[in-house]
Design an enzyme around this catalytic site. Structure first.
Site, PDB file in Angstrom:
ATOM      1  N   HIS A  22      59.617 -13.663 -35.174  1.00 14.92           N
ATOM      2  CA  HIS A  22      59.061 -14.370 -34.022  1.00 14.92           C
ATOM      3  C   HIS A  22      57.760 -13.728 -33.512  1.00 14.92           C
ATOM      4  CE1 HIS A  22      59.117 -15.639 -29.664  1.00 14.92           C
ATOM      5  NE2 HIS A  22      59.386 -16.789 -30.261  1.00 14.92           N
ATOM      6  N   GLU A  45      65.041 -10.695 -37.352  1.00 16.28           N
ATOM      7  CA  GLU A  45      65.928 -11.549 -36.560  1.00 16.28           C
ATOM      8  C   GLU A  45      67.250 -11.624 -37.308  1.00 16.28           C
ATOM      9  OE1 GLU A  45      64.140 -15.286 -35.367  1.00 16.28           O
ATOM     10  OE2 GLU A  45      62.149 -14.382 -35.411  1.00 16.28           O
ATOM     11  N   ASP A  92      66.807  -8.704 -33.655  1.00 15.22           N
ATOM     12  CA  ASP A  92      66.678  -9.686 -32.577  1.00 15.22           C
ATOM     13  C   ASP A  92      67.703 -10.790 -32.833  1.00 15.22           C
ATOM     14  OD1 ASP A  92      65.961 -11.836 -30.954  1.00 15.22           O
ATOM     15  OD2 ASP A  92      63.818 -11.412 -31.078  1.00 15.22           O
ATOM     16  N   HIS A  98      68.825 -16.084 -31.276  1.00 11.33           N
ATOM     17  CA  HIS A  98      69.390 -17.401 -31.578  1.00 11.33           C
ATOM     18  C   HIS A  98      70.837 -17.343 -32.040  1.00 11.33           C
ATOM     19  CE1 HIS A  98      65.768 -19.810 -30.996  1.00 11.33           C
ATOM     20  NE2 HIS A  98      65.151 -18.668 -31.284  1.00 11.33           N
TER      21      HIS A  98
HETATM   22  C1  PLP Z   1      63.665 -14.470 -32.185  1.00 12.07           C
HETATM   23  C2  PLP Z   1      63.168 -14.686 -30.815  1.00 12.07           C
HETATM   24  N1  PLP Z   1      62.990 -13.631 -30.014  1.00 12.07           N
HETATM   25  C3  PLP Z   1      62.548 -13.774 -28.753  1.00 12.07           C
HETATM   26  C4  PLP Z   1      62.251 -15.019 -28.235  1.00 12.07           C
HETATM   27  C5  PLP Z   1      61.719 -15.129 -26.852  1.00 12.07           C
HETATM   28  O1  PLP Z   1      62.755 -15.290 -25.965  1.00 12.07           O
HETATM   29  P1  PLP Z   1      62.458 -15.834 -24.497  1.00 12.07           P
HETATM   30  O2  PLP Z   1      62.386 -17.316 -24.625  1.00 12.07           O
HETATM   31  O3  PLP Z   1      63.593 -15.342 -23.683  1.00 12.07           O
HETATM   32  O4  PLP Z   1      61.154 -15.256 -24.082  1.00 12.07           O
HETATM   33  C6  PLP Z   1      62.432 -16.143 -29.022  1.00 12.07           C
HETATM   34  C7  PLP Z   1      62.139 -17.478 -28.444  1.00 12.07           C
HETATM   35  O5  PLP Z   1      62.054 -18.467 -29.062  1.00 12.07           O
HETATM   36  C8  PLP Z   1      62.889 -15.975 -30.353  1.00 12.07           C
HETATM   37  O6  PLP Z   1      63.035 -17.032 -31.158  1.00 12.07           O
END
Ligand code: PLP
Length: 374
Positions: A119, A161, A190, A193
């Site tokens: 991301h 992720e 991360d 999702h």
């Molecule tokens: C993998 C990932 N990390 C972080 C985020 C950002 O999260 P937030 O919407 O809480 O800023 C997203 C948002 O789409 C994401 O897909």
């Protein structure tokens, strides 16, 4: 043969925390002040943060100053308990969490090995850190191992992720954990999702793989229906973030209202397993229906991407579906690479099987109307 335990990035962080403490520069969460205390360090200049007209939504300052609230602690401790990790720290968003955490966990001369489809917030955090960033092909654990082994950097991180939200796929987390352990690297995952939906009791894909990440990121803005985000892991990690994550230190604390909403969302996700079962059942029906129409949806789980290739094809298909009352985002560059545009269906607990049927009817109609046009 004996192995000398290699020091990991977080061992180094522990050393730096020790040095901060020696210099009297270590910041720690303060005990709540005695009742009746008068605050002379908030930025709530007009005294509105506590009025009902603002919904008492303000925390008034950074948490290091006077913005720390019991709601923050409650949500952090609920998250840590749920994930079976020692601690968690809230950020205002997942974007802020990644930028803040990565920005302070590596620095010049260090290495960040990053999946090609990570991301934007991970990309930006890695850039801010000034570490050398090696981008590896999507889900390619061999390339991760090669990148780590060919580097002599002091601190090395692997960042991925757990459930890629555009491709609905997952790295081999157990393998990445083993590679990191072998090389003395830290694993940063991360789970934005995945948490709430995937893994045992919705606890994510690290839990599903039976591994612990050194750094686990989650957001309250997706499955938990609120906003804000968190970074979870060991106490050394969260203590470091409290001191050094710039998006945390230099920003007003998460709204206590948002923290309360996040806790309510987490509790609902814990107490109502039917929610994630419904989302996954809708996704399965959607995938199957697309397949019956000759469309192979990529990946697995609650995100169902229909690969269309060109930006034009995906916007045309999205427009046709909208005419039938089905809203699906056309994902185009720069969110995805050129030639990889797609429609991204996300199945949620709010969808009934009737809704899925309606979407599939609309897809049939859109396919025939688009082919009539061309
Ligand atoms: C993998 C990932 N990390 C972080 C985020 C950002 O999260 P937030 O919407 O809480 O800023 C997203 C948002 O789409 C994401 O897909």
């Amino acid at each position: 043969v004996f192995h000398v335990k290699r020091s990991t990035p977080l061992d180094e962080v522990a050393g730096e925390l020790g040095r901060l403490e020696q210099q009297g520069l270590l910041r720690r969460p303060a005990e709540p002040p005695p009742s009746g205390s008068v605050t002379f360090c908030s930025n709530d200049y007009l005294g509105l943060a506590d009025r009902s007209c603002t919904g008492k939504a303000g925390s008034g300052a950074s948490r290091l100053v006077s913005g720390d609230r019991p709601e923050h602690r409650e949500l952090e401790s609920a998250l840590a308990t749920w994930l079976d990790l020692p601690s968690a720290l809230l950020f205002t968003s997942g974007y802020a969490a990644n930028v803040g955490a990565l920005g302070c966990l590596a620095s010049e001369g260090d290495l960040i090995v990053s999946d090609a489809l990570n991301h934007a917030s991970i990309i930006d955090g890695a850039r801010l850190s000034r570490a050398t960033v090696v981008i590896v092909p999507h889900l390619d654990a061999d390339a991760v191992a090669a990148a780590l082994r060919s580097s002599t950097a002091r601190r090395r991180w692997v960042v991925t992720e757990s459930y890629f939200s555009m491709d609905a796929d997952t790295p081999d987390l157990a393998r990445l954990r083993a590679i990191c352990d072998d090389c003395g690297a830290g694993l940063y995952v991360d789970e934005a999702h995945a948490l709430g939906v995937l893994g045992p009791a919705g606890r994510g894909l690290c839990a599903a793989a039976g591994i612990g990440a050194d750094v686990l990121v989650g957001t309250m803005g997706k499955a938990f229906g609120a906003s804000g985000a968190f970074v979870a892991g060991g106490v050394v990690l969260t203590r470091w973030l409290w001191n050094r994550a710039r998006s945390f230190v230099f920003s007003t604390g998460v709204s206590p209202v948002v923290a309360r909403a996040g806790l309510a969302g987490l509790r609902a996700a814990q107490e109502e397993p039917a929610l994630r079962e419904r989302a996954l059942a809708s996704a399965a029906a959607l995938r199957e229906g697309l397949m019956e129409r000759g469309i192979s949806a990529a990946g697995w789980g609650h995100v169902v991407p229909w690969m269309l290739g060109t930006a034009e094809a995906s916007t045309r298909m999205a427009a046709a579906l909208t005419k039938r009352g089905i809203l699906v985002a056309a994902i185009r560059p720069p969110s995805v690479a050129v030639g990889h545009a797609r429609l991204r269906f996300t199945a949620t607990a709010r969808h009934s099987m009737d809704d899925v049927g309606r979407a599939l009817d609309a897809v049939s109609w859109a396919l025939s109307s688009v082919s009539r046009e061309t």
